[in-house]
Design an enzyme around this catalytic site. Sequence first.
Site, PDB file in Angstrom:
ATOM      1  N   GLU A 257     -39.920   6.414  -4.595  1.00  0.00           N
ATOM      2  CA  GLU A 257     -38.971   5.959  -5.619  1.00  0.00           C
ATOM      3  C   GLU A 257     -38.498   7.217  -6.326  1.00  0.00           C
ATOM      4  O   GLU A 257     -39.206   7.784  -7.153  1.00  0.00           O
ATOM      5  CB  GLU A 257     -39.652   4.977  -6.573  1.00  0.00           C
ATOM      6  CG  GLU A 257     -38.672   4.161  -7.410  1.00  0.00           C
ATOM      7  CD  GLU A 257     -38.365   4.809  -8.735  1.00  0.00           C
ATOM      8  OE1 GLU A 257     -37.287   5.455  -8.832  1.00  0.00           O
ATOM      9  OE2 GLU A 257     -39.161   4.682  -9.666  1.00  0.00           O
ATOM     10  N   CYS A 291     -35.059   6.667 -14.424  1.00  0.00           N
ATOM     11  CA  CYS A 291     -34.277   6.835 -13.199  1.00  0.00           C
ATOM     12  C   CYS A 291     -33.230   5.742 -13.046  1.00  0.00           C
ATOM     13  O   CYS A 291     -32.246   5.924 -12.331  1.00  0.00           O
ATOM     14  CB  CYS A 291     -35.193   6.866 -11.980  1.00  0.00           C
ATOM     15  SG  CYS A 291     -36.317   5.459 -11.887  1.00  0.00           S
TER      16      CYS A 291
END
Length: 487
Positions: A257, A291
């Site tokens: 990720e 993010c």
Amino acid sequence: MDEKTLVEQVPTGLFIAGQWRESSTATSLVVEDPSLGVSLARVADASVEDGVAALDAAAAAAADWARTPARERGEILRRAFEMVTARIEEFALLITLEMGKPLAESRAEVTYGAEFLRWFSEEAPRIAGRYGVSPIGGTRLVTTKGPVGPCLMITPWNFPLAMATRKIAPAVAAGCTMVVKPAKQTPLTTLLFTQVMVDAGLPDGVLNVITTRATGDVVSRLIRDPRLRKLTFTGSTPVGQNLMEQSANRLLRLSMELGGNAPFLVFEDADLDAAVEGAVAAKMRNTGEACTAANRFFVHRRLAPDFTSRFAERLAQLKIGRGTEDGVQVGPLIDDKARDDVARRVDEAVAAGAIVTTGGTRLEGPGYFYTPTLVEALPSAARLLSEETFGPVAPVVSFDDEAEAIAQANDTDYGLASYIFTRDLDRGIRVAESLETGMVGLNAGVISNAAAPFGGIKASGFGREGGAEGIEEYLNTKYIGMSVSAG
């Protein structure tokens, strides 16, 4: 509970084979309070040998843990969920102290992080295979699923509880053992959570936690170890690429990720109030250090003046300060290096002709504060548009039609999250299907949910955390072919 008492009750050692221990080198590393720029605590600084000892423990416990009934594994997670929920104020304060976010956001993270424990406690007993008959007859097709094996988990500093539970919970549910390496900036929350897992009944060796400043050396050694079966990492794309290269020779199972550069699209028919509030939520959650944070705002030219002025006004109204103070909505950046990087990107854009509508300054005094910032008239090559900016900066660009908006949004190497605001459902679905991201928020500025698959495409990585898909990352599928006679 006061800050000093809370910090003093957090274990500060390495957790290996069910025991808290000091580093083999007797060294420690400092955990800083980013709102004051002072030391908060010291934790053990693991050596390469300590990392190997943690993997030794995970490997030794793997077979017994894999045989543990799924219901039992799920009950441990359920107890952990209840314990974390009961201690929400302690966890929230600890997150605020070591990471800096306001207490209201920290409480939201505890709720979100705990939900992974509950979700995967319910997924554990639902691990299932299938039975079928070969299309050509004679053979029965049986598939079963089992744990991948010992895992190495590397978590980031920005969501110290949620990033730990999002990886640990599905691994526990699947029957995997693990070595967890939390970020050196925010290890305290993970260490406190580790004690919760012990209190919930997790057997020795299933969960091992090491804190270290020598991350590269420790991780490289573990990746080369043939007993390690999986690596899961959340962090920047360059680091993820490096870890993938290291893992290639061993063909490790990977979940990555990585970074994001999320576009936020506002069409001419959008509800302006909802779009502005969604923009604030998508940009300013975690002070922009996420993010999934909206990183590029594309607004239809007809709506751009009103949206920009109202968005700038809302950003200017946000209260900045130490996260423990009443009414604070924006905390510090994680450290001075992070603040310097944000300031440098804004200064570069201004030097190239961009206009700062609000913000764009460091706050004087202790801590690593940077004011919420809106930037207009950016050159297309500005790093604020082409690269992920981990901070409270919102660049706004206008567009003329849907095709242009989609092209601008997809003009990035990243593909984690995106956001769309429109009243036209047909357009919303059409644009959502056209955006090159793993997740889309339609008229919503925050979309993370333990019941949904979290992850991206392109340079934002691969694999999914959460949802029904999350546990699959920790399972292998085995096929058994059985010959059956006609009788």
